[in-house]
Design a protein around this motif. Structure first.
Motif, PDB file in Angstrom:
ATOM      1  N   PHE A 139       7.823   8.684   6.804  1.00  0.00           N
ATOM      2  CA  PHE A 139       7.507   7.988   8.052  1.00  0.00           C
ATOM      3  C   PHE A 139       6.945   6.589   7.788  1.00  0.00           C
ATOM      4  O   PHE A 139       7.202   5.654   8.556  1.00  0.00           O
ATOM      5  N   GLU A 140       6.173   6.432   6.724  1.00  0.00           N
ATOM      6  CA  GLU A 140       5.657   5.108   6.373  1.00  0.00           C
ATOM      7  C   GLU A 140       6.801   4.139   6.088  1.00  0.00           C
ATOM      8  O   GLU A 140       6.799   2.995   6.560  1.00  0.00           O
ATOM      9  N   ILE A 142       4.778  13.779   1.090  1.00  0.00           N
ATOM     10  CA  ILE A 142       6.144  13.249   1.010  1.00  0.00           C
ATOM     11  C   ILE A 142       6.684  12.974   2.411  1.00  0.00           C
ATOM     12  O   ILE A 142       7.360  11.956   2.648  1.00  0.00           O
ATOM     13  N   ILE A 143       6.397  13.865   3.358  1.00  0.00           N
ATOM     14  CA  ILE A 143       6.827  13.638   4.751  1.00  0.00           C
ATOM     15  C   ILE A 143       6.189  12.370   5.302  1.00  0.00           C
ATOM     16  O   ILE A 143       6.839  11.551   5.966  1.00  0.00           O
ATOM     17  N   GLY A 185       0.810  -1.218   0.000  1.00  0.00           N
ATOM     18  CA  GLY A 185       0.000   0.000   0.000  1.00  0.00           C
ATOM     19  C   GLY A 185       0.837   1.258   0.000  1.00  0.00           C
ATOM     20  O   GLY A 185       0.505   2.248  -0.659  1.00  0.00           O
ATOM     21  N   SER A 186       1.938   1.230   0.748  1.00  0.00           N
ATOM     22  CA  SER A 186       2.770   2.432   0.851  1.00  0.00           C
ATOM     23  C   SER A 186       3.586   2.681  -0.399  1.00  0.00           C
ATOM     24  O   SER A 186       3.776   3.822  -0.818  1.00  0.00           O
ATOM     25  N   VAL A 187       4.096   1.598  -0.997  1.00  0.00           N
ATOM     26  CA  VAL A 187       5.016   1.758  -2.126  1.00  0.00           C
ATOM     27  C   VAL A 187       4.296   1.745  -3.467  1.00  0.00           C
ATOM     28  O   VAL A 187       4.503   2.626  -4.318  1.00  0.00           O
ATOM     29  N   VAL A 209      13.981  -0.434   1.852  1.00  0.00           N
ATOM     30  CA  VAL A 209      12.647   0.160   1.751  1.00  0.00           C
ATOM     31  C   VAL A 209      12.728   1.590   1.231  1.00  0.00           C
ATOM     32  O   VAL A 209      11.960   1.997   0.344  1.00  0.00           O
ATOM     33  N   VAL A 210      13.658   2.381   1.789  1.00  0.00           N
ATOM     34  CA  VAL A 210      13.754   3.786   1.398  1.00  0.00           C
ATOM     35  C   VAL A 210      14.179   3.905  -0.064  1.00  0.00           C
ATOM     36  O   VAL A 210      13.631   4.718  -0.824  1.00  0.00           O
ATOM     37  N   VAL A 211      15.159   3.103  -0.471  1.00  0.00           N
ATOM     38  CA  VAL A 211      15.599   3.168  -1.866  1.00  0.00           C
ATOM     39  C   VAL A 211      14.476   2.745  -2.806  1.00  0.00           C
ATOM     40  O   VAL A 211      14.193   3.401  -3.814  1.00  0.00           O
TER      41      VAL A 211
END
Length: 324
Positions: free
Chosen positions: A283-284, A278-279, A189-191, A307-309
């Motif tokens: 956090f997600e 974006i913020i 869901g987040s990505v 995850v961040v990349v």
């Protein structure tokens, strides 16, 4: 209202009916404990043995009550159960408790004994008949002895190694049934919703349209992930638990993961909404990395990097597609 109830009040029971009620209650409790034992035997054998012992104690007290009834009233025991007596304590169905975890089941068992003792003590205090008062007092003492027996059985069967093993099994089941599907949903869901949401945002600069696309993408992904997770494995062989629970965990977390960065677009000002979104994405992604580290034993910085990349690449793709 009294005259509308089909149940009899405890104060109106005869001494024979009180003994009969105690007999049926002991029988029901023994059956509940045996159900707990069978339910837990495969994964928690030490606790199962504890409940076997508690069921045996209930059988012993029931036998003593039956012997008492035969001496005082004869061999024909009246049919009277908990549900026939107004205000009498009720037992939760086994199927309602079995999904709450092993510690919750132990707590429920302790509450069963306390409820019975408290009820009989209160009933004895209200009784004006000496023989009935003594009988109710004896029943209260019996329930108190059950609590002591439960403690002794727990100490006998649940040593430190058994507790550690059962805790590890319970934790593993929690991770397999709730954490893994929920984490997969949150990641999806987040990505996966980043690209359509931010592509729409930068293509239209219309926050309301972006919000609608984000909600549609999140809800659609949640439904898809939920059904996919539930249908992919019935849990019988894998031991991952109920497909309904796993589907719910995956579907709900997928939806929440997408809604997190869709909701800011309720703000009419485009750049304000986009900055907040974006913020929230940041956090997600860090929340996903924390869950992987906490429950999946993945090193935090490795999880965060992955995850961040990955999220940054999907976000950049959405922005570039929308801007083009």
């Amino acid at each position: 209202m009294r005259f509308l109830s089909y149940r009899k009040h405890f104060r109106d029971l005869s001494e024979q009916e009180v003994v009969a009620l105690a007999i049926s209650s002991e029988e029901d409790d023994a059956r509940i404990y045996r159900s707990y034992a069978e339910m837990l035997r495969a994964d928690f054998p030490a606790t199962a043995r504890m409940f076997d012992g508690m069921a045996a104690e209930e059988d012993e007290h029931r036998a003593r009550l039956i012997a008492l009834h035969e001496r005082r009233f004869g061999s024909v025991i009246p049919l009277i159960r908990r549900e026939h007596v107004a205000g009498y304590y009720a037992r939760r169905p086994v199927w309602l408790v079995e999904n709450l975890g092993i510690e919750r089941i132990r707590t429920e068992a302790a509450a069963m004994e306390r409820d019975a003792e408290r009820f009989y003590l209160a009933a004895a205090a209200r009784s004006t008949d000496a023989a009935t008062r003594k009988l109710l007092g004896d029943l209260a003492a019996a329930e108190a002895s059950h609590q002591a027996t439960a403690t002794e059985l727990e100490e006998a069967h649940l040593d430190e190694d058994s507790r550690a093993q059962e805790a590890a099994t319970s934790h593993r089941q929690f991770v397999l049934t709730w954490v893994q599907p929920g984490l997969a949903g949150l990641m999806d869901g987040s990505v996966s919703t980043l690209a359509p949401i931010f592509a729409t945002a930068f293509a239209t600069h219309d926050t309301w349209t972006t919000f609608l696309v984000g909600v549609a993408a999140s809800v659609g992904a949640g439904i898809s992930m939920g059904f996919t997770e539930a249908a992919s494995d019935d849990g019988e062989l894998s031991g991952r638990g109920s497909p309904v629970k796993r589907g719910m965990a995956s579907g709900v977390m997928t939806t929440l993961g997408g809604l997190g960065h869709a909701l800011p677009y309720l703000i009419p000002e485009f750049w304000t909404a986009t900055t907040i979104a974006i913020i929230i994405v940041f956090f997600e992604l860090w929340a996903i990395a924390w869950i992987q580290n906490r429950y999946m034993d993945t090193p935090f910085f490795r999880a965060a990097f992955q995850v961040v990349v990955g999220g940054a690449l999907v976000l950049a793709a959405g922005v570039l597609i929308g801007s083009g």
